[in-house]
Design a protein around this motif. Sequence first.
Motif, short mmCIF file in Angstrom:
data_model
loop_
_atom_site.label_atom_id
_atom_site.label_comp_id
_atom_site.label_asym_id
_atom_site.label_seq_id
_atom_site.Cartn_x
_atom_site.Cartn_y
_atom_site.Cartn_z
N MET A 127 11.07 7.89 1.77
CA MET A 127 11.27 8.14 2.76
C MET A 127 10.15 9.58 3.41
SD MET A 127 12.09 4.78 4.56
CE MET A 127 12.19 4.94 6.33
N LEU A 128 12.71 10.46 3.06
CA LEU A 128 13.51 11.80 3.27
C LEU A 128 12.27 12.50 3.02
CD1 LEU A 128 16.81 11.18 3.11
CD2 LEU A 128 15.27 11.44 4.84
N ARG A 129 11.63 12.37 1.41
CA ARG A 129 10.33 12.99 0.48
C ARG A 129 9.30 13.35 1.64
NH1 ARG A 129 12.82 14.78 -4.62
NH2 ARG A 129 10.54 14.95 -5.53
N HIS A 130 8.66 12.04 1.58
CA HIS A 130 7.91 12.00 2.36
C HIS A 130 7.92 12.50 3.82
CE1 HIS A 130 6.70 9.30 -0.63
NE2 HIS A 130 5.83 10.30 -0.85
N GLY A 131 8.73 13.05 4.41
CA GLY A 131 9.00 14.09 6.02
C GLY A 131 9.60 13.37 6.70
N ARG A 132 9.91 12.19 6.38
CA ARG A 132 10.48 11.70 7.40
C ARG A 132 11.99 12.26 7.59
NH1 ARG A 132 10.03 4.95 7.83
NH2 ARG A 132 10.52 4.85 10.58
N ASP A 133 12.26 11.55 9.52
CA ASP A 133 13.86 12.08 9.75
C ASP A 133 14.52 10.95 10.24
OD1 ASP A 133 14.38 13.62 11.83
OD2 ASP A 133 15.34 11.44 12.75
N TRP A 134 15.61 11.38 9.09
CA TRP A 134 16.88 11.10 8.91
C TRP A 134 17.04 9.84 9.65
CZ3 TRP A 134 20.81 10.54 12.11
CH2 TRP A 134 21.43 11.19 13.24
N ARG A 135 16.95 9.97 11.36
CA ARG A 135 17.69 8.82 12.23
C ARG A 135 16.18 7.93 11.84
NH1 ARG A 135 17.06 13.92 14.09
NH2 ARG A 135 18.66 14.86 15.47
N GLY A 136 14.87 8.00 11.43
CA GLY A 136 13.99 6.88 11.54
C GLY A 136 14.65 6.01 10.07
N VAL A 137 15.44 6.71 9.44
CA VAL A 137 15.47 6.16 7.68
C VAL A 137 16.76 4.96 8.48
CG1 VAL A 137 16.32 6.61 5.55
CG2 VAL A 137 14.56 8.12 6.39
N VAL A 138 17.79 6.05 8.77
CA VAL A 138 18.60 5.33 10.00
C VAL A 138 18.25 3.48 10.25
CG1 VAL A 138 20.26 4.78 11.15
CG2 VAL A 138 20.28 6.66 9.76
N GLU A 139 17.50 3.47 10.91
CA GLU A 139 16.43 3.06 11.96
C GLU A 139 15.95 1.62 11.29
OE1 GLU A 139 13.18 1.88 16.04
OE2 GLU A 139 14.70 3.68 15.77
#
Length: 196
Positions: free
Chosen positions: A140-152
Amino acid sequence: MRGQLLATLRGPETRASTAPVPANAEFLGIRLTLGTVLRPHPATSIVDGYVPFPVTDSGRVVIGGEAWEAPTYDNVEQFVRRLRDAGLLVRPRRGIDDHIAGHPEGRPSSRTLQRRYRTITGLSQTAVTQIDRVNAAATMLRHGRDWRGVVETLGYFDQAHLAHALRRYVGHTARELQAGDATVSFLYKICPRPGS
């Protein structure tokens, strides 16, 4: 060494590791599904390690006492099929969970189930869940997702919890993954939520 063929079996890993990459080296990897075993090397015997296979002068790989034609991009599926047909590459016929729980004596205790799972995969169910989740996070991070969205999305407690998992299992920070600066092998695109 130039022109040299090396063949190894890497075990399941419980932490990020680095591999030397010599100049002009070419790699071919065969990723086995969880629970698949190459006899006589059970997963528990090679966790965080590897087994080198001898290579004959003619460039054949010795596995299970027999010399096999080395896999190439063109013959890799046949190579795997031949190992399976020879009884060297095996996996439970049913899913891992069904295989572990399906015994005539009735439903085993949770401790017995955990022990059987570790025996088959080399890892605990908790470790597998954590690895799947951090792979999803890294993707998800490599595809540009913000860490906050990943955490949630993935249920991490906070940024520190995510950062710890990334350091342990991937070896890179969220920033490195987002910037594309991180060279990471074996990351694969999976569902945003592991197990779904």
